[in-house]
Write a protein that holds these residues in place. Structure first.
Motif, PDB file in Angstrom:
ATOM      1  N   TYR A  68      91.444  24.848  -6.325  1.00  0.00           N
ATOM      2  CA  TYR A  68      91.872  23.842  -5.359  1.00  0.00           C
ATOM      3  C   TYR A  68      90.668  23.206  -4.661  1.00  0.00           C
ATOM      4  O   TYR A  68      89.636  23.833  -4.490  1.00  0.00           O
ATOM      5  CB  TYR A  68      92.805  24.463  -4.310  1.00  0.00           C
ATOM      6  CG  TYR A  68      94.063  25.023  -4.903  1.00  0.00           C
ATOM      7  CD1 TYR A  68      95.063  24.181  -5.366  1.00  0.00           C
ATOM      8  CD2 TYR A  68      94.249  26.393  -5.021  1.00  0.00           C
ATOM      9  CE1 TYR A  68      96.221  24.691  -5.933  1.00  0.00           C
ATOM     10  CE2 TYR A  68      95.400  26.912  -5.579  1.00  0.00           C
ATOM     11  CZ  TYR A  68      96.388  26.049  -6.031  1.00  0.00           C
ATOM     12  OH  TYR A  68      97.521  26.561  -6.589  1.00  0.00           O
TER      13      TYR A  68
ATOM     14  N   ASN B 223      89.704  21.285   1.057  1.00  0.00           N
ATOM     15  CA  ASN B 223      90.700  21.181   2.131  1.00  0.00           C
ATOM     16  C   ASN B 223      91.971  21.974   1.820  1.00  0.00           C
ATOM     17  O   ASN B 223      92.619  22.488   2.719  1.00  0.00           O
ATOM     18  CB  ASN B 223      91.019  19.719   2.448  1.00  0.00           C
ATOM     19  CG  ASN B 223      91.571  18.963   1.251  1.00  0.00           C
ATOM     20  OD1 ASN B 223      91.372  19.368   0.103  1.00  0.00           O
ATOM     21  ND2 ASN B 223      92.229  17.856   1.512  1.00  0.00           N
ATOM     22  N   HIS B 224      92.307  22.112   0.554  1.00  0.00           N
ATOM     23  CA  HIS B 224      93.469  22.931   0.186  1.00  0.00           C
ATOM     24  C   HIS B 224      93.124  24.420   0.241  1.00  0.00           C
ATOM     25  O   HIS B 224      93.986  25.242   0.523  1.00  0.00           O
ATOM     26  CB  HIS B 224      93.977  22.553  -1.197  1.00  0.00           C
ATOM     27  CG  HIS B 224      94.618  21.204  -1.232  1.00  0.00           C
ATOM     28  ND1 HIS B 224      94.784  20.498  -2.400  1.00  0.00           N
ATOM     29  CD2 HIS B 224      95.110  20.410  -0.253  1.00  0.00           C
ATOM     30  CE1 HIS B 224      95.355  19.345  -2.149  1.00  0.00           C
ATOM     31  NE2 HIS B 224      95.564  19.270  -0.849  1.00  0.00           N
ATOM     32  N   ARG B 225      91.861  24.746  -0.046  1.00  0.00           N
ATOM     33  CA  ARG B 225      91.443  26.152   0.068  1.00  0.00           C
ATOM     34  C   ARG B 225      91.522  26.631   1.508  1.00  0.00           C
ATOM     35  O   ARG B 225      91.830  27.786   1.760  1.00  0.00           O
ATOM     36  CB  ARG B 225      90.023  26.343  -0.465  1.00  0.00           C
ATOM     37  CG  ARG B 225      90.029  26.705  -1.925  1.00  0.00           C
ATOM     38  CD  ARG B 225      88.666  27.134  -2.363  1.00  0.00           C
ATOM     39  NE  ARG B 225      88.099  26.006  -3.083  1.00  0.00           N
ATOM     40  CZ  ARG B 225      86.843  25.843  -3.364  1.00  0.00           C
ATOM     41  NH1 ARG B 225      85.961  26.726  -2.983  1.00  0.00           N
ATOM     42  NH2 ARG B 225      86.426  24.801  -4.025  1.00  0.00           N
TER      43      ARG B 225
END
Length: 142
Positions: free
Chosen positions: A118, A121-123
């Motif tokens: 990912y 920002n998704h992590r």
């Protein structure tokens, strides 16, 4: 298992639980930063970590069994409180977290390699959810 024993003894369970939570957050963040993926890609390290985990769990099993039975074969009571000093509890928590190959395998390798594909920002959201902070991150608008 240690947290259950300490909790039954009412022996600074809050302190030990706090140390475990902080260590888990550190391990999850470390894994999500990419260390977990690096370890997962190296077959030798993954196999060694898996074997260490099996040996560690077997050791804990035999240790718990020997503690549970005394020489006469009777179940031993919980006994007196031990290691009630805060420093001893913190050392125990750090050791059980960072020297535990099962914790390293689960949090750093498995969670870390799951988060790796990912974008950053998704992590952050993944780490927040894994740490139980997902609702606070979503409210902040990240």
């Amino acid at each position: 298992m240690e947290i259950l024993r300490v909790g039954l003894l009412n022996d600074r369970v809050g302190l030990l639980a706090s140390v475990f939570v902080i260590c888990d957050v550190i391990l999850i963040i470390t894994g999500a930063l990419g260390i977990g993926s690096i370890i997962a890609l190296n077959r030798g390290i993954t196999v060694a970590l898996t074997l260490l985990t099996v040996m560690f769990l077997l050791f804990l099993t035999f240790q718990a069994g020997s503690r549970a039975m005394n020489e006469g074969g009777e179940i031993v009571s919980l006994g007196e409180q031990q290691n009630t000093r805060p420093f001893d509890m913190v050392k125990r928590g750090l050791g059980l977290s960072f020297l535990n190959p099962l914790a390293l395998l689960e949090t750093v390798v498995i969670l870390g390699s799951t988060a790796a594909p990912y974008p950053a920002n998704h992590r952050i959201l993944f780490v927040a959810g894994a740490c139980g902070l997902g609702h606070m991150v979503l409210r902040s608008g990240l």
